[in-house]
Design a protein around this motif. Structure first.
Motif, short mmCIF file in Angstrom:
data_model
loop_
_atom_site.label_atom_id
_atom_site.label_comp_id
_atom_site.label_asym_id
_atom_site.label_seq_id
_atom_site.Cartn_x
_atom_site.Cartn_y
_atom_site.Cartn_z
N SER A 59 -14.40 80.86 85.34
CA SER A 59 -13.56 80.15 86.29
C SER A 59 -13.77 80.69 87.71
O SER A 59 -14.10 81.87 87.90
CB SER A 59 -12.08 80.28 85.90
N LYS A 60 -13.56 79.80 88.68
CA LYS A 60 -13.75 80.18 90.08
C LYS A 60 -12.81 81.34 90.45
O LYS A 60 -13.19 82.25 91.17
CB LYS A 60 -13.49 78.97 90.98
N LEU A 61 -11.62 81.27 89.89
CA LEU A 61 -10.62 82.31 90.17
C LEU A 61 -11.14 83.68 89.76
O LEU A 61 -11.12 84.65 90.54
CB LEU A 61 -9.32 81.98 89.42
N LYS A 62 -11.63 83.76 88.52
CA LYS A 62 -12.15 85.04 88.01
C LYS A 62 -13.40 85.48 88.77
O LYS A 62 -13.60 86.65 89.03
CB LYS A 62 -12.48 84.93 86.52
N ARG A 63 -14.24 84.48 89.09
CA ARG A 63 -15.49 84.80 89.80
C ARG A 63 -15.19 85.35 91.20
O ARG A 63 -15.71 86.38 91.60
CB ARG A 63 -16.38 83.56 89.89
N ASP A 64 -14.32 84.65 91.92
CA ASP A 64 -13.96 85.10 93.27
C ASP A 64 -13.38 86.50 93.24
O ASP A 64 -13.66 87.33 94.12
CB ASP A 64 -12.94 84.13 93.90
N ARG A 65 -12.60 86.77 92.19
CA ARG A 65 -11.94 88.07 92.08
C ARG A 65 -12.99 89.19 91.92
O ARG A 65 -12.92 90.21 92.57
CB ARG A 65 -10.97 88.05 90.89
N VAL A 66 -13.97 88.95 91.04
CA VAL A 66 -14.96 90.01 90.79
C VAL A 66 -15.90 90.17 91.99
O VAL A 66 -16.23 91.30 92.39
CB VAL A 66 -15.73 89.81 89.46
N VAL A 67 -16.26 89.06 92.63
CA VAL A 67 -17.15 89.16 93.81
C VAL A 67 -16.43 89.95 94.91
O VAL A 67 -17.01 90.86 95.52
CB VAL A 67 -17.57 87.75 94.32
#
Ligand code: NI
Length: 189
Positions: A169-177
């Motif tokens: 999910s974009k949410l999880k991706r944005d968080r890790v980036v």
């Protein structure tokens, strides 16, 4: 000496003589988003990159590595799914291409040496047929299933600038980036 049977004598000698650990690049290094270039063939220079990749992957440790992860944007992948204490079974792939993929999907928890300490479930085709040049430059075809199928797809993605976090999910991706950008700013990477 068990390696000799797996990599051939010339390969083993080259490996022992010239192996060297390379740094693995991590998020947010822009090179991870670059498309890697095909190799013209598998020559001595390419075999040296293969060997460095393998050594670096074993040291990490990991089960798959793409050349771009050591800063070399060429279409080269190494994979070894053997477990600790088992005979090593390195797979060298130059210019790997997926010929076909099953409609059936499998879920595996994936991680990436370029995104340390982050794991997420990813759904991918359960089986793929892949074509590549081996360490001797010979064309090979392989039908892969299970973890090998997932691993091959993950590594070929690297050659196209795609990361496994692109499937979450974009949410999880944005968080890790964001986490990695912040760590880089703080000089922790
Ligand atoms: Ni990876």
């Amino acid at each position: 000496m068990r390696l000799a049977r797996l990599i051939d004598l010339e390969g083993l000698l080259a490996y022992l003589r010239a192996m060297s650990l390379r740094d693995i690049i991590t998020l947010p290094d822009p090179l991870l988003r670059q498309t890697s270039k095909p190799v013209v063939g598998v020559d001595k220079a390419v075999r040296k990159i293969f060997d460095d990749m393998l050594e670096t992957m074993y040291d990490a440790p990991g089960i798959g590595l793409a050349a771009v992860q050591i800063g070399v944007p060429q279409r080269l992948v190494v994979i070894d799914l053997s477990k600790d204490g088992e005979e090593r079974q390195p797979l060298f792939m130059a210019n790997p291409e997926i010929m076909s993929a099953s409609e059936a999907l499998s879920d595996y928890e994936e991680g990436c040496l370029s995104i340390p300490e982050f794991f997420e479930m990813v759904s991918r085709p359960s089986e793929v047929k892949v074509r590549y040049l081996d360490r001797q430059g010979e064309p090979q075809e392989l039908n892969a299933s299970g973890v090998l199928s997932t691993c091959i797809q993950h590594e070929i993605d690297h050659l196209n600038g795609v990361l496994f976090i692109d499937y979450i999910s974009k949410l999880k991706r944005d968080r890790v980036v964001k986490k990695f950008v912040k760590a880089q700013k703080l000089g922790k990477l």
